[in-house]
Design an enzyme around this catalytic site. Structure first.
Site, PDB file in Angstrom:
ATOM      1  N   TYR A 184     114.949  65.615   2.169  1.00  0.00           N
ATOM      2  CA  TYR A 184     115.706  64.337   3.618  1.00  0.00           C
ATOM      3  C   TYR A 184     114.608  64.292   4.190  1.00  0.00           C
ATOM      4  O   TYR A 184     115.167  62.936   5.171  1.00  0.00           O
ATOM      5  CB  TYR A 184     115.897  65.202   4.788  1.00  0.00           C
ATOM      6  CG  TYR A 184     117.333  66.870   3.754  1.00  0.00           C
ATOM      7  CD1 TYR A 184     118.271  66.129   3.385  1.00  0.00           C
ATOM      8  CD2 TYR A 184     116.978  68.046   4.053  1.00  0.00           C
ATOM      9  CE1 TYR A 184     119.770  67.239   3.490  1.00  0.00           C
ATOM     10  CE2 TYR A 184     117.487  68.641   3.039  1.00  0.00           C
ATOM     11  CZ  TYR A 184     119.278  68.353   2.730  1.00  0.00           C
ATOM     12  OH  TYR A 184     120.722  69.170   2.275  1.00  0.00           O
ATOM     13  N   HIS A 229     120.203  60.546   7.705  1.00  0.00           N
ATOM     14  CA  HIS A 229     120.490  60.843   8.977  1.00  0.00           C
ATOM     15  C   HIS A 229     119.104  61.529   9.186  1.00  0.00           C
ATOM     16  O   HIS A 229     118.985  61.789  10.740  1.00  0.00           O
ATOM     17  CB  HIS A 229     121.047  62.176   8.345  1.00  0.00           C
ATOM     18  CG  HIS A 229     121.772  62.701   8.748  1.00  0.00           C
ATOM     19  ND1 HIS A 229     122.701  62.601   9.701  1.00  0.00           N
ATOM     20  CD2 HIS A 229     122.535  64.072   8.214  1.00  0.00           C
ATOM     21  CE1 HIS A 229     123.802  62.945  10.387  1.00  0.00           C
ATOM     22  NE2 HIS A 229     123.841  64.007   9.221  1.00  0.00           N
ATOM     23  N   PHE A 285     118.286  73.195  10.353  1.00  0.00           N
ATOM     24  CA  PHE A 285     119.524  71.665   9.462  1.00  0.00           C
ATOM     25  C   PHE A 285     119.896  71.174  10.759  1.00  0.00           C
ATOM     26  O   PHE A 285     119.921  71.991  12.458  1.00  0.00           O
ATOM     27  CB  PHE A 285     120.285  72.632   8.555  1.00  0.00           C
ATOM     28  CG  PHE A 285     119.198  72.400   8.235  1.00  0.00           C
ATOM     29  CD1 PHE A 285     119.137  71.680   6.457  1.00  0.00           C
ATOM     30  CD2 PHE A 285     118.970  73.798   7.072  1.00  0.00           C
ATOM     31  CE1 PHE A 285     118.762  71.532   5.149  1.00  0.00           C
ATOM     32  CE2 PHE A 285     117.787  74.205   6.128  1.00  0.00           C
ATOM     33  CZ  PHE A 285     118.061  72.654   5.187  1.00  0.00           C
ATOM     34  N   ASN A 309     123.044  70.472  11.665  1.00  0.00           N
ATOM     35  CA  ASN A 309     123.865  71.661  12.431  1.00  0.00           C
ATOM     36  C   ASN A 309     123.345  72.332  13.024  1.00  0.00           C
ATOM     37  O   ASN A 309     124.186  73.472  13.956  1.00  0.00           O
ATOM     38  CB  ASN A 309     124.791  72.038  12.058  1.00  0.00           C
ATOM     39  CG  ASN A 309     124.218  72.531  10.972  1.00  0.00           C
ATOM     40  OD1 ASN A 309     123.584  73.013  10.463  1.00  0.00           O
ATOM     41  ND2 ASN A 309     125.661  72.916   9.640  1.00  0.00           N
ATOM     42  N   ASP A 344     120.199  59.211  14.587  1.00  0.00           N
ATOM     43  CA  ASP A 344     121.419  58.115  13.990  1.00  0.00           C
ATOM     44  C   ASP A 344     122.414  57.993  13.892  1.00  0.00           C
ATOM     45  O   ASP A 344     123.660  58.676  14.873  1.00  0.00           O
ATOM     46  CB  ASP A 344     121.165  58.275  12.198  1.00  0.00           C
ATOM     47  CG  ASP A 344     121.874  60.206  11.591  1.00  0.00           C
ATOM     48  OD1 ASP A 344     121.599  61.207  12.952  1.00  0.00           O
ATOM     49  OD2 ASP A 344     123.073  59.482  10.990  1.00  0.00           O
ATOM     50  N   ASN A 350     126.911  66.255  13.696  1.00  0.00           N
ATOM     51  CA  ASN A 350     127.051  67.403  13.958  1.00  0.00           C
ATOM     52  C   ASN A 350     125.419  68.003  14.630  1.00  0.00           C
ATOM     53  O   ASN A 350     126.043  69.429  15.137  1.00  0.00           O
ATOM     54  CB  ASN A 350     127.143  68.966  12.562  1.00  0.00           C
ATOM     55  CG  ASN A 350     127.847  68.045  11.829  1.00  0.00           C
ATOM     56  OD1 ASN A 350     129.464  68.267  12.407  1.00  0.00           O
ATOM     57  ND2 ASN A 350     128.381  68.035  10.182  1.00  0.00           N
TER      58      ASN A 350
END
Length: 196
Positions: free
Chosen positions: A18, A23, A69, A71, A96, A117
């Site tokens: 990532y 994001h 993560f 969420n 973001d 999320n």
């Protein structure tokens, strides 16, 4: 004088898969702020994330990039806020924002999660939406079916340059935003135009 912002959180997903994705714009901002202050974010298990405390531009700030993560971001944010007795309204969450063009940013207090999320989980864990947000524009792919692939896609060269420029502008207004001059900070930041 009391600071209006005591904690700055960057939302993102952990791990090399990532890195430098759209994001992760919030996490990239907090890394840039730590660098600007001559600090490095370091793993801190009790806060479930990467943490640094900085003295910068007359401010004393706790910086956090959750290593959960996206969420599950609220777990880390609540752990740090509870430990230092930081109230939700003293927290700035950088994230973001699909609904803003690349290279722009807006400050906002309160509001919903807009389908994000990380914000959804933060609201759930803090029990309120009354925290401040730094909305970092990444643009929209134009088709809602393409959003997931778009936000998890890597930033291009021009997007990276635009984000770097807007990070610099945010750092210029952050001391005002954190010390009772939020309206002035918003006016300046919201009139900032990205380089084409």
């Amino acid at each position: 004088m009391a600071q209006d912002i005591v904690m700055v959180v960057g939302l993102g997903n952990p791990g090399s898969d990532y890195e430098n994705t759209r994001h992760n714009a919030g996490a990239l901002f907090v890394e840039a702020l730590a660098r600007e202050a001559g600090q490095t974010l370091r793993p801190e298990k009790k806060y479930h994330g990467l943490y640094a405390r900085i003295q910068w531009q007359g401010l004393d700030l706790h910086l956090l990039n959750p290593s959960t993560f996206m969420n599950r971001s609220g777990t880390a944010i609540k752990a740090l806020a509870d430990f230092f007795k930081i109230s939700p309204e003293q927290i700035l969450v950088a994230h973001d924002e699909l609904d803003l063009p690349p290279g722009t940013a807006k400050l906002k207090k309160g509001g919903g999660h807009g389908g994000h999320n990380g914000l959804r989980d933060t609201i759930a864990h803090l029990g309120t939406n009354d925290f401040q947000r730094l909305r970092l524009g990444i643009g929209h792919p134009g088709d809602s079916r393409k959003v997931t692939g778009f936000v998890l896609g890597r930033l291009g060269k021009q997007e990276t340059e635009q984000l770097t420029a807007v990070f610099d502008e945010v750092m210029r207004v952050l001391p005002d935003a954190a010390s009772g001059k939020l309206a002035a900070a918003m006016n300046r930041l919201h009139s900032f135009k990205p380089t084409p």
